[in-house]
Enzyme design. Sequence first.
Site, PDB file in Angstrom:
ATOM      1  CE1 TYR A  21      -3.671   2.111  -0.220  1.00 34.29           C
ATOM      2  CE2 TYR A  21      -3.949   2.163   2.290  1.00 34.29           C
ATOM      3  CZ  TYR A  21      -4.235   2.503   0.886  1.00 34.29           C
ATOM      4  OH  TYR A  21      -5.458   3.305   0.991  1.00 34.29           O
ATOM      5  CB  SER A  69       0.504  -5.933   2.403  1.00 34.84           C
ATOM      6  OG  SER A  69      -0.142  -5.101   3.161  1.00 34.84           O
ATOM      7  CD  GLN A  70      -2.077  -1.173  -2.879  1.00 36.77           C
ATOM      8  OE1 GLN A  70      -2.628  -0.449  -2.735  1.00 36.77           O
ATOM      9  NE2 GLN A  70      -0.941  -1.149  -3.324  1.00 36.77           N
ATOM     10  CG  ASP A  79      -0.733  -9.203   9.553  1.00 34.47           C
ATOM     11  OD1 ASP A  79      -0.954  -7.911   9.998  1.00 34.47           O
ATOM     12  OD2 ASP A  79      -0.826  -9.714   8.607  1.00 34.47           O
ATOM     13  CG  HIS A  85       1.509  -6.647   7.600  1.00 35.13           C
ATOM     14  ND1 HIS A  85       0.290  -7.403   7.024  1.00 35.13           N
ATOM     15  CD2 HIS A  85       1.855  -5.823   6.852  1.00 35.13           C
ATOM     16  CE1 HIS A  85       0.119  -7.125   5.804  1.00 35.13           C
ATOM     17  NE2 HIS A  85       0.845  -5.745   5.731  1.00 35.13           N
TER      18      HIS A  85
END
Length: 319
Positions: A92, A183-184, A273, A302
Site C-alpha cells: 500500500y 499486503s496490498q 498480524d 505483518h
Amino acid sequence: MPTLDMPLEQLKQYGGRNPKPADFEEFWSHSLDEMKSVNANVELVKSDFQVPFADCFDLYFTGVRGARIHTKYVRPKHIAQPHPAIIQFHGYSGNSGDWHDKLIYASLGFSVFAMDCRGQGGSSEDTGGIKGPTQNGHIIRGLSDKPHNLLFRHIFLDAAQLAGIVMEMPEVDANRVGVTGASQGGGITLACAALEPRIKKLAPVYPFLCDYKRVWEMDLAKDAYLELRSFFRYFDPQHRNEDEIFTKLGYIDNQHLAPRIKGEVMMAVGLMDSVCPPSTQFAAYNKITASKKLEIFPDFGHEGLPGLYDKMIKFMLQL
C-alpha cells in the site's frame, strides 16, 4: 500459543462479516466490459537499467478512465519458445520497486512484470473524477460516490487488464502466468486472479482489502486501515450510514471475489498480524474453491516470513 485473533480452528471455518452487495456479480461483469472496451495502447520503452541476461523495459498501457499505467518489465534473453511469466503487485502506497528483485525470476526463464498502482508511489496516473475525500487513502476514494467510482475498483481492473496484456505477448506462454504480492499486493493478487481466471498460480502474502467490517469490529482500523476510522470521524460521526458504507466497501472486498479464482493458490498468513488481521485473510481464503494451500506462521505478524519466498519460487517453477 499467544493469539491476536480467533483460534486457528475457528479461523479455518470463519465466513467473513462484511456484507456482499446484492448486485455484486453484475457490478463486476459491467466493470470487466468497461475494461475490455479500452484501447490499451501498449508502449514499451527500453530502460536505462540493463543486465546481460535480460532486457528491461518500462511498459505503459491505458486503463479504465483513461489513466496511463506504468509497469516494469524484465524479459529474459535467448529463450526462443514462449515461456512463463510472473506479475508482481506492491504494498500500500508504494511502487514497483527497484529492478533487482525482478532479476531472480528472469534468471529462471520468466518474463517479469511489476505494476505501479495508480495514484500511489509509482509512475502510474490517477485521473480522478470522483466526489468525496481521499484522506491520503485509497480505500475511501470514491466511497461518497457511486460504486463504479471506487478507486480500488479501477486498480483491480488495471491488474486484470495487465494480466490480459501479458498473456497476449508472443514471448509469453498464456497458460503459464502467475501472480504474487504481499499486503496490498496480496489483495490485488487475489483480485487479479479472480477477474482474469486464466491465471494459473497465485501466491498472495497476508492480503489486504478483505473483510473491512471485521477490521472495524476488532478496533484495528489503524495502520493500513486508518482511513476507515478517519472517514467515519469526519463524514459519518454518528454512524448513521454504517451499513451502507460497509455494503459499498463489499464491492472491493476480496472475500467476495475469491470464489471466482480458478488458479492454484499458495497463500501465507502470520497469525499475529495486527495490520491485516488473520480472520480477514481467512475470510477470503475459505471462499476459494480452487486448489489451495496455506503457509501459516504462528508467531509472525505483518513482516518478513522466513523461508516463504524460497517456497514461492519452487511453487512458481511448477508453472
